[in-house]
Scaffold this active site. Structure first.
Site, mmCIF file in Angstrom:
data_model
loop_
_atom_site.group_PDB
_atom_site.id
_atom_site.type_symbol
_atom_site.label_atom_id
_atom_site.label_comp_id
_atom_site.label_asym_id
_atom_site.label_seq_id
_atom_site.Cartn_x
_atom_site.Cartn_y
_atom_site.Cartn_z
ATOM 1 N N HIS A 82 1.050 -1.305 0.129
ATOM 2 C CA HIS A 82 0.119 -0.197 -0.089
ATOM 3 C C HIS A 82 1.084 1.116 -0.110
ATOM 4 C CE1 HIS A 82 -3.545 2.597 0.974
ATOM 5 N NE2 HIS A 82 -2.398 3.324 1.771
ATOM 6 N N ASP A 161 -15.598 2.132 7.213
ATOM 7 C CA ASP A 161 -14.611 3.133 6.885
ATOM 8 C C ASP A 161 -15.155 4.512 5.890
ATOM 9 O OD1 ASP A 161 -11.932 4.296 6.270
ATOM 10 O OD2 ASP A 161 -12.264 3.865 4.246
ATOM 11 N N ARG A 168 -14.957 12.261 9.178
ATOM 12 C CA ARG A 168 -13.798 12.914 9.295
ATOM 13 C C ARG A 168 -13.440 14.017 8.367
ATOM 14 N NH1 ARG A 168 -9.887 8.119 8.037
ATOM 15 N NH2 ARG A 168 -8.173 9.795 8.379
ATOM 16 N N SER A 183 -8.194 3.234 9.056
ATOM 17 C CA SER A 183 -8.975 3.399 7.593
ATOM 18 C C SER A 183 -7.950 2.455 6.686
ATOM 19 C CB SER A 183 -8.830 4.902 7.077
ATOM 20 O OG SER A 183 -8.944 5.081 5.820
ATOM 21 N N LYS A 187 -9.064 -1.843 5.234
ATOM 22 C CA LYS A 187 -9.257 -2.172 4.057
ATOM 23 C C LYS A 187 -8.345 -3.038 3.303
ATOM 24 C CE LYS A 187 -9.419 2.251 3.096
ATOM 25 N NZ LYS A 187 -9.436 3.586 2.880
HETATM 26 N N1 URA Z 1 -6.060 6.840 2.739
HETATM 27 C C1 URA Z 1 -7.095 6.126 3.341
HETATM 28 O O1 URA Z 1 -7.384 5.048 2.756
HETATM 29 N N2 URA Z 1 -7.417 6.290 4.505
HETATM 30 C C2 URA Z 1 -7.065 7.670 5.109
HETATM 31 O O2 URA Z 1 -7.609 7.916 6.403
HETATM 32 C C3 URA Z 1 -6.084 8.349 4.517
HETATM 33 C C4 URA Z 1 -5.587 7.881 3.363
#
Ligand code: URA
Length: 440
Positions: A82, A161, A168, A183, A187
């Site tokens: 990621h 999320d 947020r 977050s 995922k």
């Molecule tokens: N990328 C994400 O998936 N979530 C965040 O909160 C910030 C960057």
């Protein structure tokens, strides 16, 4: 458990229990927590932080709010990467086939670009016919057959999320490290991984510009990954200039294919180097190589032998794209696009580049999204010629902008030109690509 008690505890700097965190996430998803209560807790987290145990609990609760994919029928180890995102950040396109060619399955769930940063799904869709909307059975079939598959986030993955991110965004709490960690990790971990490598970027084109904050994020991600039982490492890498030369979707795919064909030059050296290092770490963490050094050798062999390109070709074929791009990446060039030189006004040395401004200029001519609903033009983009530290003469192109006629070419070129600081003396510091490895 009453929301007020949980909010008060966090507001006063207390550590929430696993049950309290789960009650919050469950309440957000089922609507028993009002948005104002959830927002109050998010602000309390923003202001007082979270411990590693709380971050793990939040990640697990968000992960558990949706579907966790089970690829245990595929016997290979599973790993993913990621990146926190940047300009010209295209390594996923090389890493997924490269790691697959080394015997590690890569179920890659990627995102789209927004603002100055690009997204892997948009880049892949620059290949005519390529489909990123797969159902789970098809994703599994391609993963099994090719060793990697690429798709977008589904509504079933970590639905908490989506809700929390919207809150947020509306309450200026996006930048909280614990909230970012949960977050991202909720995922990523939904793909049932054994190993995860994070590319945390810092510099002018990064989501976290400040190096200290980026490092704190990297550490929190790694600690949370470990406590969720996943072998995790992070590299802190430079995003103070575009990665490689190509910015824009078709351009970036071409640069990646050239790397896999062995046809790329100096302009793509950093993309190749970072792709190899991230891949080697995925291979090593998956236990397929005896050491990191061995993994690097294995990865370099898979790249040099064309094995990665062959995986890429099979994936493109399976996901509906035109595999001829592998033989002739030039077919992605749209000859109706105009080429505009972005020239340096002064002679001197490139001292700094505002990479985010370059990304925003490309998005502004259609190469990215200014708003979520914008359509992308894959053919437009920018090829950077000058890098930080490089000497340039007056009138020399810093790079070439590719845009449609009338797409405010002059304004976009001026914006990119202004993103370069050209000074009289050579800068005494040229950014290092890989700044630090965070394993603990
Ligand atoms: N990328 C994400 O998936 N979530 C965040 O909160 C910030 C960057």
């Amino acid at each position: 458990m009453r929301p007020q008690e949980i909010i008060r505890k966090k507001r006063d700097g207390g550590e929430l229990s696993r049950e309290e965190v789960a009650s919050f996430v469950g309440g957000v998803v089922d609507g028993s927590w009002a948005d104002y209560q959830a927002s109050a807790l998010l602000m309390a987290v923003y202001l007082t932080g979270m411990t590693t145990v709380e971050m793990e609990a939040l990640t697990q609760a968000m992960l558990g709010s949706g579907e966790v994919l089970d690829f245990s029928d595929i016997e290979l180890p599973k790993a993913d990467k990621h990146s926190t995102g940047g300009v010209g950040d295209k390594t996923s396109l090389v890493i997924a086939p490269l790691v697959a060619a080394c015997g590690v399955a890569v179920p890659m769930i990627s995102g789209r670009g927004l603002g100055h940063t690009g997204g892997t799904l948009d880049k892949l869709e620059a290949i005519p016919g390529y489909r990123v909307h797969l159902d789970l059975d098809e994703f599994r079939k391609i993963l099994r057959g090719v060793g990697y598959a690429m798709m977008g986030q589904t509504a079933e993955i970590a639905p908490a999320d989506k809700k929390l991110y919207a809150l947020r965004d509306a309450t200026e709490t996006v930048e909280s490290i614990p909230l970012i960690v949960a977050s991202i990790m909720s995922k990523k971990l939904a793909a049932g991984l054994g190993a995860l490598v994070l590319d945390v970027k810092t510099g002018s084109g990064a989501f976290m510009r400040d190096e200290g904050r980026a490092k704190a994020l990297a550490r929190a991600l790694v600690r949370t990954g470990h406590s969720c039982g996943v072998h995790t490492e992070a590299l802190l890498t430079d995003m103070s200039q575009p990665l490689g030369a190509a910015v824009g979707n078709a351009n970036e795919v071409q640069e990646c294919i050239r790397i896999m064909r062995g046809d790329s030059g100096e302009e793509a050296r950093d993309v190749r180097e970072l792709s190899v290092e991230l891949s080697a770490r995925m291979v090593a963490l998956s236990g397929v190589a005896a050491s990191l050094e061995e993994a690097r050798k294995q990865v370099n062999r898979a790249l040099d032998s064309g094995a990665a390109l062959e995986r890429f070709r099979r994936n493109v074929e399976e996901q509906g794209g035109n595999p001829r791009v592998c033989d002739d990446p030039q077919i992605l060039t749209d000859l109706t696009v105009e080429e505009v030189r972005v020239e340096s006004v002064h002679a001197g040395y490139v001292e700094a580049i505002d990479a985010a401004e370059v990304g925003r200029a490309v998005a502004g001519v259609g190469g990215g999204r200014v708003r979520v609903e914008d359509r992308i033009d894959p053919a437009v983009g920018y090829i950077a010629h000058a890098r930080t530290g490089q000497q340039v003469s007056a009138g020399e192109p810093l790079g070439l902008l590719y845009c449609r006629k009338g797409a405010q070419a002059a304004a976009a070129a001026a914006r990119i030109r202004a993103a370069y600081t050209v000074g009289e003396a050579a800068p005494n510091h040229v950014p290092q690509l890989i700044k630090e490895v965070i394993a603990q």
